[in-house]
Scaffold this active site. Structure first.
Site, mmCIF file in Angstrom:
data_model
loop_
_atom_site.group_PDB
_atom_site.id
_atom_site.type_symbol
_atom_site.label_atom_id
_atom_site.label_comp_id
_atom_site.label_asym_id
_atom_site.label_seq_id
_atom_site.Cartn_x
_atom_site.Cartn_y
_atom_site.Cartn_z
ATOM 1 N N ARG A 20 -15.488 -7.280 16.849
ATOM 2 C CA ARG A 20 -15.680 -7.534 18.286
ATOM 3 C C ARG A 20 -16.093 -6.241 18.990
ATOM 4 N NH1 ARG A 20 -10.062 -6.523 17.603
ATOM 5 N NH2 ARG A 20 -9.570 -4.601 18.694
ATOM 6 N N GLU A 64 0.861 -1.185 0.000
ATOM 7 C CA GLU A 64 0.000 0.000 0.000
ATOM 8 C C GLU A 64 0.891 1.226 0.000
ATOM 9 O OE1 GLU A 64 -2.664 0.123 3.354
ATOM 10 O OE2 GLU A 64 -4.085 -1.267 2.446
ATOM 11 N N HIS A 88 -5.751 7.902 13.517
ATOM 12 C CA HIS A 88 -6.534 6.671 13.592
ATOM 13 C C HIS A 88 -7.940 7.043 14.061
ATOM 14 C CE1 HIS A 88 -7.042 2.314 15.235
ATOM 15 N NE2 HIS A 88 -8.213 2.884 15.024
#
Ligand code: MV4
Length: 500
Positions: free
Chosen positions: A297, A205, A213
């Protein structure tokens, strides 16, 4: 709707620590009975005390207890539990565990195994995201030979990042800054990935530098509906361990939130997702964002979203697993105020964050308005090397970011912990930091630009200011004859001077 989605009255929590307690609290609110499992080291742990029933499953090593699928299924059978919640870590993102629960006629509180498998392979996840309309970083196609990887790498341009398909969470990544490093980086990453995951597949990438983030919280029901609960800002991390998370992000506009949310729910629908999940994005300075991975999750940092959206994500997760349809349309989901989470770890920020083990001889936790503490420890608890060093999560809410920061600083000062060293000074220092205050940070900030070396000085300035104020108060009208003394935390406390 499949057989694996149905109401249940008794749940086995296949986890430990604060998240096991958090899940059981959600169950108790809903009238669901709870079953705990525990290792040797956890005989007296809070999750064992909190549960309606508890079963010993083996030695202190996770590999001998919390990771043994057969033992967990046996406990489910023996206790009459109808469902299993995996929490985070351990077996939470193992498709074979979800399948084993289904095969044992248990409800798995999480997405179908297929969704876990698709998102577990990072290259498949990337292609699936792309097909659903989620922006991805320019990169190579699956099935590329080394020659094709190298050719595509030159086309994309440098710097590049070699990633392992079986990796994730930062494992097995190698930056490549120039053409002459590319071949050896691919070979090195492949060797590493083979050793670590038994799968040497790698892809390339473009390397996004100075990214933040940002992750989107998803909730999907078993009837094809998905909504999102906005973003969490998780840039403040060190070695892929998050330290501070907040919701919302100072860098995300309502327009960007809506865009990120729309593509995230589209991806959830594409993979028939059920329950809570998170899409991680890397966000550029200009607000453009790129898919990184999906976490299938409940996450450690879920409480900041709960406070800002007034939602109980564990309850919603349980309801989704029972087959209840979503209770919201997206337009009804609106953020209010600000929440910050500090992970209080047994580690020394002044010594390269070295883990600190030993007996937590004394602990007092903060409380009061706008303060939430999720913890799985108590006075006398032994911090061992067996499990992760998180002692407590401090989550503070405010109407504004400034108010949330002020509350967090107040609450950090209320912690009294003896017996182990904690990273509370890190949090105090960061929350006073002008870059944190202004939002000028990215994922490299803690490692590259932040230092604890200025901690003492800042504390001294605060003490000097307090001393001046104290002199002023003594000489001014309304003087109460008090003088400040310095506490260990560096905050000023008031002590009676002279006669009481
Ligand atoms: C990246 C990146 C820069 N460019 N991909 C790290 C964990 C995994 N989720 C993906 N990660 C990254 N992928 C490209 N093309 C930088 C990171 C990264 C990172 C991402 C999120 C949070 C912290 C991070 C720390 C270092 C690197």
């Amino acid at each position: 709707m499949s057989l694996h989605i149905r109401p249940f009255k008794k749940l086995l929590v296949a986890n430990r620590g604060e998240i096991a307690v958090r899940i059981m609290r959600g169950c108790r609110d809903m009238g669901i009975e709870t079953v705990a499992v525990y290792s040797d080291a956890d005989r007296t742990a809070p999750h064992v005390r909190y549960a309606d029933e508890a079963y010993h499953i083996g030695g202190s090593l996770s590999a001998d207890s919390y990771l043994v699928v057969e033992k967990l299924l046996n406990v489910a059978k023996a206790s009459g539990a109808e469902a299993i919640h995996p929490g985070y870590g351990f077996l939470a993102e193992r498709a074979d565990f979800a399948q084993a629960c289904y095969d044992a006629n248990l409800v798995f509180v999480g997405p179908p195994p297929h969704a876990i498998t698709v998102m577990g392979d990072k290259q498949t996840a990337r292609e699936t995201a792309k097909a659903a309309g989620v922006p991805i970083v320019p990169g190579t196609s699956p099935g590329s030979t080394d020659e094709q990887l190298i050719a595509a790498g030159h086309e994309i341009g440098f710097p590049l990042l070699v990633k392992a398909s079986a990796g994730g969470g930062g494992k097995g990544m190698r930056p490549v800054h120039s053409a002459d490093q590319l071949e050896s980086a691919i070979a090195g990453a492949r060797r590493e990935a083979t050793a670590a995951f038994g799968d040497g597949t790698v892809y390339l990438e473009k390397l996004i530098q100075n990214g933040r983030h940002i992750e989107i919280q998803l909730l999907s029901d078993a009837h094809g509906n998905s909504v999102h609960f906005g973003e969490r800002e998780c840039s403040l991390q060190r070695r892929h361990q998050k330290l501070i998370e907040e919701a919302p992000s100072i860098a995300v506009t309502p327009e960007t939130r809506a865009q990120m949310g729309a593509v995230s729910t589209a991806l959830a629908k594409e993979i028939n997702y059920v329950g809570v999940g998170t899409i991680e994005f890397l966000m550029d300075n200009d607000g453009s964002f790129y898919f990184l991975e999906m976490n299938t999750r409940l996450q450690v940092e879920h409480p900041v979203t709960e406070l800002v959206y007034g939602v109980d994500l564990v309850k919603e997760q349980l309801k989704a697993a029972m087959g209840e349809p979503l209770a919201w349309a997206q337009e009804e989901i609106v953020p209010q105020g600000w929440a910050i989470e500090c992970r209080i770890n047994a580690e020394d920020p002044f010594s390269n964050y070295m883990p600190s083990t030993g007996k937590l001889t004394h602990i007092e936790l903060p409380t009061g308005g706008g303060v939430r503490v999720d913890t799985g420890v108590f006075a006398g608890y032994e911090i061992t090397p067996y499990y992760d060093p998180m002692i407590s999560k401090l989550i503070c809410y405010g109407a504004t970011r400034d108010e949330a920061i002020a509350r967090t600083l107040r609450a950090l000062d209320e912690y009294q912990i003896t017996g182990v060293i904690t990273n509370i000074p890190f949090h105090r220092h960061m929350l006073h930091n002008p870059d944190f205050r202004s939002g000028a940070f990215d994922t490299s900030y803690v490692e590259k630009q932040f230092t604890m070396d200025t901690y003492e000085r800042q504390e001294q300035v605060a003490a000097a200011v307090a001393a001046v104020l104290a002199t002023h108060n003594r000489t001014g009208s309304g003087s109460n004859g008090q003088q400040p003394t310095q506490r260990q935390s560096g905050r000023t406390t008031w002590k009676t001077f002279g006669r009481a």
